[in-house]
Design an enzyme around this catalytic site. Structure first.
Site, mmCIF file in Angstrom:
data_model
loop_
_atom_site.group_PDB
_atom_site.id
_atom_site.type_symbol
_atom_site.label_atom_id
_atom_site.label_comp_id
_atom_site.label_asym_id
_atom_site.label_seq_id
_atom_site.Cartn_x
_atom_site.Cartn_y
_atom_site.Cartn_z
ATOM 1 N N ASN A 195 -4.400 -32.830 5.113
ATOM 2 C CA ASN A 195 -5.336 -33.311 4.078
ATOM 3 C C ASN A 195 -6.129 -34.537 4.515
ATOM 4 O O ASN A 195 -7.300 -34.670 4.189
ATOM 5 C CB ASN A 195 -4.614 -33.536 2.744
ATOM 6 C CG ASN A 195 -3.472 -34.512 2.846
ATOM 7 O OD1 ASN A 195 -2.919 -34.729 3.926
ATOM 8 N ND2 ASN A 195 -3.108 -35.099 1.736
ATOM 9 N N GLU A 223 6.720 -39.898 3.674
ATOM 10 C CA GLU A 223 5.655 -40.006 2.670
ATOM 11 C C GLU A 223 5.502 -38.622 2.072
ATOM 12 O O GLU A 223 4.932 -37.731 2.701
ATOM 13 C CB GLU A 223 4.331 -40.419 3.330
ATOM 14 C CG GLU A 223 4.360 -41.748 4.029
ATOM 15 C CD GLU A 223 4.494 -42.914 3.081
ATOM 16 O OE1 GLU A 223 4.361 -42.717 1.854
ATOM 17 O OE2 GLU A 223 4.755 -44.021 3.556
ATOM 18 N N CYS A 276 -2.027 -36.761 -1.869
ATOM 19 C CA CYS A 276 -0.725 -37.048 -2.495
ATOM 20 C C CYS A 276 -0.850 -38.102 -3.586
ATOM 21 O O CYS A 276 -0.028 -38.129 -4.495
ATOM 22 C CB CYS A 276 0.292 -37.454 -1.440
ATOM 23 S SG CYS A 276 -0.296 -38.719 -0.339
ATOM 24 N N GLU A 325 3.825 -47.306 4.910
ATOM 25 C CA GLU A 325 2.855 -47.263 5.999
ATOM 26 C C GLU A 325 1.684 -48.136 5.578
ATOM 27 O O GLU A 325 1.330 -48.183 4.409
ATOM 28 C CB GLU A 325 2.420 -45.834 6.259
ATOM 29 C CG GLU A 325 3.602 -44.993 6.666
ATOM 30 C CD GLU A 325 3.207 -43.654 7.245
ATOM 31 O OE1 GLU A 325 3.388 -43.453 8.437
ATOM 32 O OE2 GLU A 325 2.704 -42.833 6.471
HETATM 33 P P1 NAD Z 1 3.525 -26.651 3.726
HETATM 34 O O1 NAD Z 1 4.802 -27.226 3.233
HETATM 35 O O2 NAD Z 1 3.506 -25.297 4.339
HETATM 36 O O3 NAD Z 1 2.885 -27.641 4.820
HETATM 37 C C1 NAD Z 1 2.595 -28.986 4.560
HETATM 38 C C2 NAD Z 1 2.565 -29.715 5.898
HETATM 39 O O4 NAD Z 1 3.895 -29.867 6.386
HETATM 40 C C3 NAD Z 1 1.809 -28.945 6.977
HETATM 41 O O5 NAD Z 1 1.000 -29.835 7.686
HETATM 42 C C4 NAD Z 1 2.895 -28.358 7.881
HETATM 43 O O6 NAD Z 1 2.494 -28.296 9.233
HETATM 44 C C5 NAD Z 1 4.013 -29.329 7.709
HETATM 45 N N1 NAD Z 1 5.320 -28.696 7.809
HETATM 46 C C6 NAD Z 1 5.759 -27.622 7.116
HETATM 47 N N2 NAD Z 1 7.033 -27.353 7.449
HETATM 48 C C7 NAD Z 1 7.388 -28.282 8.373
HETATM 49 C C8 NAD Z 1 8.597 -28.546 9.082
HETATM 50 N N3 NAD Z 1 9.725 -27.833 8.893
HETATM 51 N N4 NAD Z 1 8.611 -29.578 9.947
HETATM 52 C C9 NAD Z 1 7.525 -30.343 10.136
HETATM 53 N N5 NAD Z 1 6.365 -30.144 9.494
HETATM 54 C C10 NAD Z 1 6.310 -29.128 8.608
HETATM 55 O O7 NAD Z 1 2.556 -26.665 2.515
HETATM 56 P P2 NAD Z 1 1.012 -26.457 2.406
HETATM 57 O O8 NAD Z 1 0.750 -25.243 1.587
HETATM 58 O O9 NAD Z 1 0.300 -26.592 3.701
HETATM 59 O O10 NAD Z 1 0.713 -27.752 1.565
HETATM 60 C C11 NAD Z 1 1.053 -27.783 0.206
HETATM 61 C C12 NAD Z 1 2.101 -28.794 -0.137
HETATM 62 O O11 NAD Z 1 2.331 -29.716 0.901
HETATM 63 C C13 NAD Z 1 1.611 -29.582 -1.317
HETATM 64 O O12 NAD Z 1 2.165 -29.084 -2.489
HETATM 65 C C14 NAD Z 1 2.016 -30.979 -1.040
HETATM 66 O O13 NAD Z 1 3.199 -31.296 -1.743
HETATM 67 C C15 NAD Z 1 2.352 -31.025 0.402
HETATM 68 N N6 NAD Z 1 1.439 -31.871 1.168
HETATM 69 C C16 NAD Z 1 1.566 -33.199 1.009
HETATM 70 C C17 NAD Z 1 0.740 -34.035 1.707
HETATM 71 C C18 NAD Z 1 0.850 -35.525 1.561
HETATM 72 O O14 NAD Z 1 -0.075 -36.226 1.903
HETATM 73 N N7 NAD Z 1 1.986 -36.057 1.092
HETATM 74 C C19 NAD Z 1 -0.229 -33.505 2.534
HETATM 75 C C20 NAD Z 1 -0.338 -32.122 2.677
HETATM 76 C C21 NAD Z 1 0.516 -31.303 1.990
#
Ligand code: NAD
Length: 479
Positions: free
Chosen positions: A154, A252, A286, A460
């Site tokens: 994001n 985070e 987030c 952070e």
């Molecule tokens: P997702 O859980 O598939 O992926 C989110 C991120 O986590 C991706 O960049 C992915 O590469 C990484 N990821 C996933 N599994 C991982 C693992 N086992 N080890 C390391 N990295 C891993 O979800 P999505 O559909 O891409 O995103 C949706 C959800 O992710 C949202 O509901 C939100 O809660 C969360 N999200 C949060 C932030 C944030 O800034 N806190 C940013 C992006 C997504």
């Protein structure tokens, strides 16, 4: 590079590794659904080499002077600024956000590099007066060691910049995994640092299968600290893995930010600011304001003013400079948002604006406002991570704070009021890592960023942002 998507490779020990001999995954433009490139999936041997490179380069990097580390980080920041238009373009085509937001984010990353470059030079220890004559107690701060960092799509440059700049300034080395959706933006940081003179192996970039990568790296004994930004569900897995090796972790995670709008607030101003804060990056933030808890006396006025601002947003391909909201970042997001919106609708909530995906190529969703949502609706409890705002009335300050604190999340929060007494009450009682009163600005390089409860731990940004990359060593000396 404007108009030309850069080559995607793994960057290990100062060298590039491409797709030959490796599985690949497509990188897709979310505004068109078209493939931009293939990224190589790191093998277990690649990951082992990356951890080895971070470990081998650590002794020399930790011994380099803070002044030398500062010079490289500052130079990398300058290179990011020079390259901002090209990097911003790559961000827009791989992530979808409007080009103005993408380019501004590159400048913000450069500012983060500047801040941590200087903060590394201010990483003072302490001399503690002793109880015994002839003894001096020194508290030294030393880099924790090689770090594994995992970042989402994001904010594909500022989130990695916070981790990389803080770690490197402290004297740590790193293996960094950008989101597979946004590899070009992540690699732009590595290129800038390499061109600024960063020694080989200090920063290594891997990508491919997220769970396999994080599992192998966090279990690797050479990795001493973990930093992750992403969902609470994945954060929990990362925390378990880190706990196995008693490794430090900064997490985070998700949020579901409440916005408390009191009767005495400047309602129209709050609504105007809310429309731009909520729909920035299509709500995939987030700290996105999501639960608009509005006091009964101004509820209808706020919903009307907010709705009219939302209707003025312009959705489209982020490369069009007139566009104010791009697509969702990948194909998993529209069905996830739809499931939450449909559930709220089924439970009797009122869709005031939007509420459906936009037909055509790309992953577009209408900016949406849903009012009168019941507390039990999924969307009131699960992070929508999309362009959906929720409006719910409240009675008084106790009711507002109880509703705000009802979820397990505790990342960002916001309050709008004309009363200093109400503001102080919210400041004292809200369960959140961050609170903005009468505006929505919460991020800057010099201020801490982080959550409480299931939104994670560690900070952070700011002085707190570098602290987690140091260990403390007491030296008590007698002469
Ligand atoms: P997702 O859980 O598939 O992926 C989110 C991120 O986590 C991706 O960049 C992915 O590469 C990484 N990821 C996933 N599994 C991982 C693992 N086992 N080890 C390391 N990295 C891993 O979800 P999505 O559909 O891409 O995103 C949706 C959800 O992710 C949202 O509901 C939100 O809660 C969360 N999200 C949060 C932030 C944030 O800034 N806190 C940013 C992006 C997504």
């Amino acid at each position: 590079m404007t108009g030309e998507y850069p080559p995607i490779g793994l960057f290990i020990a100062g060298e590039w590794r491409g797709a030959t001999g490796r599985e690949t995954r497509p990188v897709v433009n979310p505004a068109t659904g078209e493939a931009l490139a293939s990224l190589p999936v790191a093998t277990t041997a690649d990951l082992d080499d990356a951890a080895a490179a971070a470990a081998q380069s650590f002794p020399a990097w930790r011994s380099a002077t803070a002044f030398d580390r500062c010079r490289i980080l500052r130079r990398a920041g300058e290179l990011l600024r020079e390259r901002a238009a090209d990097i911003g373009w790559a961000t827009t085509v791989e992530q979808g956000k409007p080009i103005g937001e993408a380019t501004a984010e590159v400048h913000a990353a450069a500012d983060i590099f500047d801040w941590f470059a200087e903060e590394g030079r201010r990483a003072y220890g302490r001399v503690v007066p002793s109880r015994r004559e002839g003894v001096r107690n020194l508290v030294l701060r030393q880099p924790v060691g090689p770090v594994a960092a995992f970042t989402p799509w994001n904010f594909p440059i500022t989130i990695p910049a916070r981790k990389i700049a803080a770690a490197l300034a402290a004297g740590c080395t790193m293996v960094f995994k950008p989101a597979e959706e946004t590899p070009a933006t992540g690699l732009a940081l590595a290129r800038a640092l390499h061109d600024a003179g960063l020694p080989a192996g200090v920063l290594n970039v891997v990508m491919g299968e997220p769970a396999a990568i994080s599992t192998q790296l966090i279990r690797d004994p050479r990795i001493r600290k973990v930093s992750f930004t992403g969902s609470t569900a994945v954060g929990r897995q990362i925390a378990h893995l880190a706990a196995e090796g008693i490794k430090r972790a900064t997490l985070e995670l998700g949020g579901h930010a409440p916005v408390l709008v009191f009767d005495d607030a400047d309602v129209e101003r709050a609504a105007a600011m809310a429309a731009s804060a909520k729909f920035r990056n299509a709500g995939q933030i987030c700290i996105a304001p999501t639960r608009f808890l509005v006091q009964e006396g101004v509820y209808d006025r706020f919903v009307d003013a907010f709705a009219s601002r939302i209707r003025a947003l312009r959705v489209g391909n982020g490369l069009d400079p007139e566009v104010t909201m791009g697509p969702l970042a990948h194909d998993r997001r529209p069905p996830a948002v739809a499931a939450l919106v449909d559930d709220a609708r089924d439970r009797g909530a009122r869709v005031v604006v939007g509420g459906t995906p936009i037909d055509g190529s790309g992953y577009f969703w209408q900016p949406t406002l849903i009012a009168d949502v019941e507390d039990g609706a999924r969307i009131m409890n699960e992070e929508p991570f999309g362009p959906v705002a929720l409006a719910v009335p409240f009675v008084d300050v106790d009711d507002a704070i109880a509703r705000a604190n009802a979820l397990p999340y505790g990342l960002a929060s916001y309050a709008f009021t004309g009363s200093a007494a109400t503001a102080v009450e919210v400041e004292e009682r809200i369960e959140a890592g961050m609170l903005a009163v009468n505006h929505f600005g919460l991020t800057s390089p010099e201020t801490p960023f982080g959550g409480v409860k299931e939104s994670g731990y560690g900070s952070e940004g700011g002085s707190e942002g570098i602290a987690d990359y140091f260990v403390t060593k007491l030296v008590s000396e007698s002469w």
